[in-house]
Each structure stands twice: as C-alpha cells, then as structure tokens.
Design a protein around this motif. Structure first.
Motif, PDB file in Angstrom:
ATOM      1  N   ARG A  84     -40.751 -18.413  18.640  1.00  0.00           N
ATOM      2  CA  ARG A  84     -40.693 -19.358  19.140  1.00  0.00           C
ATOM      3  C   ARG A  84     -41.670 -20.054  19.820  1.00  0.00           C
ATOM      4  NH1 ARG A  84     -34.646 -18.608  22.712  1.00  0.00           N
ATOM      5  NH2 ARG A  84     -33.631 -18.987  21.752  1.00  0.00           N
ATOM      6  N   ARG A  85     -42.766 -21.056  20.078  1.00  0.00           N
ATOM      7  CA  ARG A  85     -43.651 -21.291  20.628  1.00  0.00           C
ATOM      8  C   ARG A  85     -43.261 -20.856  22.269  1.00  0.00           C
ATOM      9  NH1 ARG A  85     -44.587 -27.487  17.954  1.00  0.00           N
ATOM     10  NH2 ARG A  85     -45.027 -26.764  16.576  1.00  0.00           N
ATOM     11  N   ARG A  86     -42.901 -21.108  22.653  1.00  0.00           N
ATOM     12  CA  ARG A  86     -42.566 -20.777  24.005  1.00  0.00           C
ATOM     13  C   ARG A  86     -42.861 -19.362  24.405  1.00  0.00           C
ATOM     14  NH1 ARG A  86     -38.017 -18.280  26.619  1.00  0.00           N
ATOM     15  NH2 ARG A  86     -36.986 -18.583  25.256  1.00  0.00           N
ATOM     16  N   ILE A  87     -42.401 -18.194  23.645  1.00  0.00           N
ATOM     17  CA  ILE A  87     -42.466 -16.332  23.590  1.00  0.00           C
ATOM     18  C   ILE A  87     -44.077 -16.481  23.308  1.00  0.00           C
ATOM     19  CG2 ILE A  87     -41.850 -14.959  23.177  1.00  0.00           C
ATOM     20  CD1 ILE A  87     -38.730 -15.922  22.040  1.00  0.00           C
ATOM     21  N   VAL A  88     -44.527 -17.037  22.200  1.00  0.00           N
ATOM     22  CA  VAL A  88     -46.024 -17.458  22.091  1.00  0.00           C
ATOM     23  C   VAL A  88     -46.725 -17.823  22.674  1.00  0.00           C
ATOM     24  CG1 VAL A  88     -47.597 -17.596  20.539  1.00  0.00           C
ATOM     25  CG2 VAL A  88     -46.311 -17.675  19.321  1.00  0.00           C
ATOM     26  N   ARG A  89     -46.368 -18.694  24.007  1.00  0.00           N
ATOM     27  CA  ARG A  89     -47.123 -18.968  25.210  1.00  0.00           C
ATOM     28  C   ARG A  89     -46.947 -17.725  26.481  1.00  0.00           C
ATOM     29  NH1 ARG A  89     -44.833 -24.144  23.770  1.00  0.00           N
ATOM     30  NH2 ARG A  89     -43.046 -23.985  25.175  1.00  0.00           N
ATOM     31  N   SER A  90     -45.561 -18.081  26.052  1.00  0.00           N
ATOM     32  CA  SER A  90     -45.459 -16.880  27.825  1.00  0.00           C
ATOM     33  C   SER A  90     -46.686 -15.570  27.048  1.00  0.00           C
ATOM     34  CB  SER A  90     -44.194 -16.426  28.005  1.00  0.00           C
ATOM     35  OG  SER A  90     -44.028 -14.997  28.761  1.00  0.00           O
ATOM     36  N   CYS A  91     -46.312 -15.303  26.082  1.00  0.00           N
ATOM     37  CA  CYS A  91     -48.023 -14.037  25.314  1.00  0.00           C
ATOM     38  C   CYS A  91     -49.029 -14.042  26.075  1.00  0.00           C
ATOM     39  CB  CYS A  91     -47.176 -13.495  24.547  1.00  0.00           C
ATOM     40  SG  CYS A  91     -48.447 -12.389  23.386  1.00  0.00           S
ATOM     41  N   LYS A  92     -49.791 -15.141  25.925  1.00  0.00           N
ATOM     42  CA  LYS A  92     -51.063 -15.863  25.412  1.00  0.00           C
ATOM     43  C   LYS A  92     -51.061 -15.994  27.670  1.00  0.00           C
ATOM     44  CE  LYS A  92     -51.602 -18.618  21.411  1.00  0.00           C
ATOM     45  NZ  LYS A  92     -51.734 -19.624  21.659  1.00  0.00           N
ATOM     46  N   ARG A  93     -49.879 -16.074  28.628  1.00  0.00           N
ATOM     47  CA  ARG A  93     -50.005 -16.166  28.941  1.00  0.00           C
ATOM     48  C   ARG A  93     -50.203 -14.945  30.367  1.00  0.00           C
ATOM     49  NH1 ARG A  93     -46.104 -19.925  29.835  1.00  0.00           N
ATOM     50  NH2 ARG A  93     -44.335 -17.972  30.410  1.00  0.00           N
ATOM     51  N   LYS A  94     -49.417 -13.674  29.927  1.00  0.00           N
ATOM     52  CA  LYS A  94     -49.874 -13.094  30.195  1.00  0.00           C
ATOM     53  C   LYS A  94     -50.759 -11.758  29.892  1.00  0.00           C
ATOM     54  CE  LYS A  94     -46.201 -11.305  31.499  1.00  0.00           C
ATOM     55  NZ  LYS A  94     -45.498 -10.777  34.206  1.00  0.00           N
ATOM     56  N   LEU A  95     -51.986 -12.282  28.768  1.00  0.00           N
ATOM     57  CA  LEU A  95     -52.588 -11.802  28.698  1.00  0.00           C
ATOM     58  C   LEU A  95     -53.835 -12.117  29.336  1.00  0.00           C
ATOM     59  CD1 LEU A  95     -52.726 -12.140  24.491  1.00  0.00           C
ATOM     60  CD2 LEU A  95     -52.373 -10.163  26.070  1.00  0.00           C
ATOM     61  N   HIS A  96     -53.265 -13.313  29.309  1.00  0.00           N
ATOM     62  CA  HIS A  96     -54.345 -13.978  30.593  1.00  0.00           C
ATOM     63  C   HIS A  96     -54.649 -13.199  31.751  1.00  0.00           C
ATOM     64  CE1 HIS A  96     -57.307 -17.582  32.881  1.00  0.00           C
ATOM     65  NE2 HIS A  96     -56.407 -17.563  33.498  1.00  0.00           N
ATOM     66  N   GLU A  97     -53.450 -13.700  32.357  1.00  0.00           N
ATOM     67  CA  GLU A  97     -53.197 -12.412  33.606  1.00  0.00           C
ATOM     68  C   GLU A  97     -54.030 -10.778  33.950  1.00  0.00           C
ATOM     69  OE1 GLU A  97     -49.007 -12.469  34.495  1.00  0.00           O
ATOM     70  OE2 GLU A  97     -48.576 -14.836  34.752  1.00  0.00           O
ATOM     71  N   PHE A  98     -53.570 -10.851  32.805  1.00  0.00           N
ATOM     72  CA  PHE A  98     -54.355  -9.574  33.058  1.00  0.00           C
ATOM     73  C   PHE A  98     -55.331  -9.027  32.262  1.00  0.00           C
ATOM     74  CE2 PHE A  98     -49.940  -8.154  30.415  1.00  0.00           C
ATOM     75  CZ  PHE A  98     -49.104  -7.798  31.419  1.00  0.00           C
ATOM     76  N   ASN A  99     -55.712  -9.976  32.270  1.00  0.00           N
ATOM     77  CA  ASN A  99     -57.265  -9.864  31.728  1.00  0.00           C
ATOM     78  C   ASN A  99     -58.481 -10.460  32.899  1.00  0.00           C
ATOM     79  OD1 ASN A  99     -59.087  -9.516  29.125  1.00  0.00           O
ATOM     80  ND2 ASN A  99     -57.275 -11.332  28.612  1.00  0.00           N
ATOM     81  N   ASP A 100     -57.441 -11.349  34.040  1.00  0.00           N
ATOM     82  CA  ASP A 100     -57.439 -11.303  35.092  1.00  0.00           C
ATOM     83  C   ASP A 100     -57.775 -10.214  36.080  1.00  0.00           C
ATOM     84  OD1 ASP A 100     -58.179 -14.434  34.161  1.00  0.00           O
ATOM     85  OD2 ASP A 100     -56.813 -14.912  35.616  1.00  0.00           O
TER      86      ASP A 100
END
Length: 268
Positions: free
Chosen positions: A160-176
């Motif tokens: 699902r695209r929603r899950i992919v978006r959620s994963c990208k958002r988590k990766l962004h948060e972790f990088n921050d």
C-alpha cells in the motif's frame, strides 16, 4: 466492540457440556473490564480512540477487551457461525476471512451482489452485526485486491502507498535525530559522532519491521530505492544483511563499540 456476549456464550454452550469450562467461559465473557482497570500511557491518546472502538462507549452486553488472548479466540468462535453460513448455505467456493475482513470471489457480479444482501441479512439476524457499507469494494481482480496491508494482483503483490509513505516519514524522522557527519562514513571519532546505542537499536527494530512487511511482496526495487535515496545518515550506522535488502544490521564498527571490542577482538 460489536460482538454480543450472550450470543457468543450461546454458541459455546451448544458445543461444550463440561460445567467447569462453561463456568470459566461465562466468567471471562461477561466480565466488565471498565469497572476495574489501570490506565497506562499518555492520557491524551485515549481521547483519540473512536467511540465505537472503545468498551467505554458500548452497551455492557457488547464487546470483549482486545488485550485478552481469549478475545481473539472468542471472536473466531463467534464468526465461525458466519463462515459456516458462507460455505455451507451460500456455497461460496472462493472465500477468505481474517478477523472481520472477508473476501468473496466470483465471475458473476450479480452473484456477488446477491451474496452481499444475504450476508447482510444473516449478520443482522443471527449475530447482531452490520456490514460496513463504506468499506465494501466491488471490482475486478486485475485492479488488485486491497488485503491485509498488500495490494494482491493476479501476477504480483504490491505494498500500500500509505505504508510506503509512512516508512519514508520514519526514515526522515530518524535522520533528523542523528548527528551530522561531514564525511558520511563514520570518519569522526566517537564520542563526537556517537548516538545512544538504545536509539540505534530502536531505529534498527522499526526499519526491520517495515522491511519484514515489504519482504512478503514484490518490492526489491522499492527496498533498494529506499536504501539508496532515503537512509542518508542512517547508512553510517546500518548496513544490509544481504544483497536483496531484506533486513539490516548495525555496522561492525558500531557493533564493536556496543560490545567493547577493538580491531574486531574483544577488549581485555
């Protein structure tokens, strides 16, 4: 939350005659957990629970506590009545159910509509349940079946695209949350570039959870793309365990620090 306790107990009573088991089933099913409980976690989060998903907002004759292992079993006992109706009365050949999500396949659209109407009537009459008409999907299989977090197509399984978006958002948060390294290759000595090990382990667990979900679908290109384009600073601390990007581990240099090792050997 919609499950009727008396109907559930009646179903069990028809199959079980042992008085001790019936006493125990009665005790568990009709216990009211909202009268004696301990609230944990952020109180503000409780206000975000939809009323229809909380035992605090349903009649006492309805619902089982989600946290009880017996609730999961009892829910399947309850819906076994529905399974039998679909297979034995409607004689549906292709039928899948996971908890309260179910799927029917047929080459005849009119047949599907007839089954839906008869299922709706059965659920209301026998189990005091109602279909969620907002979540019903009637379409051809080539468009994909949205099922348990995946889009299942005849020749592939997608995420699902929603899950992919959620994963990208988590990766962004972790990088921050990670400190910035000029070289990007752990060139800076510890502890200048030394995030807590607890944080790295949490990040690793979350990422491997997403990738574990991805691994059940046709997602090699997606997994590789995320690693190459969205991990960023995370690449300084994590590495793929294999060339298929199915999961990750801490880099050797980070792992050695965790266990007090130097030059690949345990410190003495």
């Amino acid at each position: 939350m919609s499950l009727n306790k008396q109907i559930l107990f009646d179903v069990i009573e028809r199959q079980i005659k042992n008085p001790e088991l019936l006493w125990l089933a009665n005790l568990i099913i009709f216990h009211d957990p909202v009268t004696d409980f301990t609230r944990k976690g952020d109180p503000l989060l409780f206000g975000r629970i939809p009323p229809h998903k909380s035992l605090f907002h349903v009649p006492k004759s309805q619902g089982l506590p989600i946290g009880n292992l017996t609730s999961q079993f009892f829910a399947n006992v309850y819906l076994n009545e529905f399974d039998r109706f679909v297979k034995h009365d409607l004689k549906v050949e292709y039928y899948l159910r996971y908890v309260d999500d179910f799927l029917l396949l047929s080459n005849d659209k009119a047949q599907l509509l007839d089954w839906r109407n008869r299922i709706d009537a059965f659920l209301k009459e026998r189990l005091q349940l109602e279909l969620n008409h907002k979540k019903q999907i009637l379409q051809t299989t080539d468009k994909g079946i949205d099922w348990l977090g995946y889009i299942v197509k005849p020749n592939c399984v997608l995420i699902r695209r929603r899950i992919v978006r959620s994963c990208k958002r988590k990766l962004h948060e972790f990088n921050d949350t990670l400190p910035k390294a000029e070289s990007g290759q752990l060139a800076l000595p510890f502890p200048e570039y030394d995030p807590p090990m607890e944080l790295l382990q949490k990040i690793l667990a979350v990422i491997n959870s997403y990738y574990g979900h991805f691994s059940h679908a046709d997602t090699y290109t997606l997994r590789k793309h995320l690693w190459e384009n969205h991990f960023q600073k995370l690449r300084d601390f994590l590495e793929p365990k294999n060339g298929h990007f199915t999961c990750f581990s801490l880099k050797r240099k980070v792992s050695d620090r965790k266990y007090g090792r130097t030059s690949g050997k345990r410190a003495t």
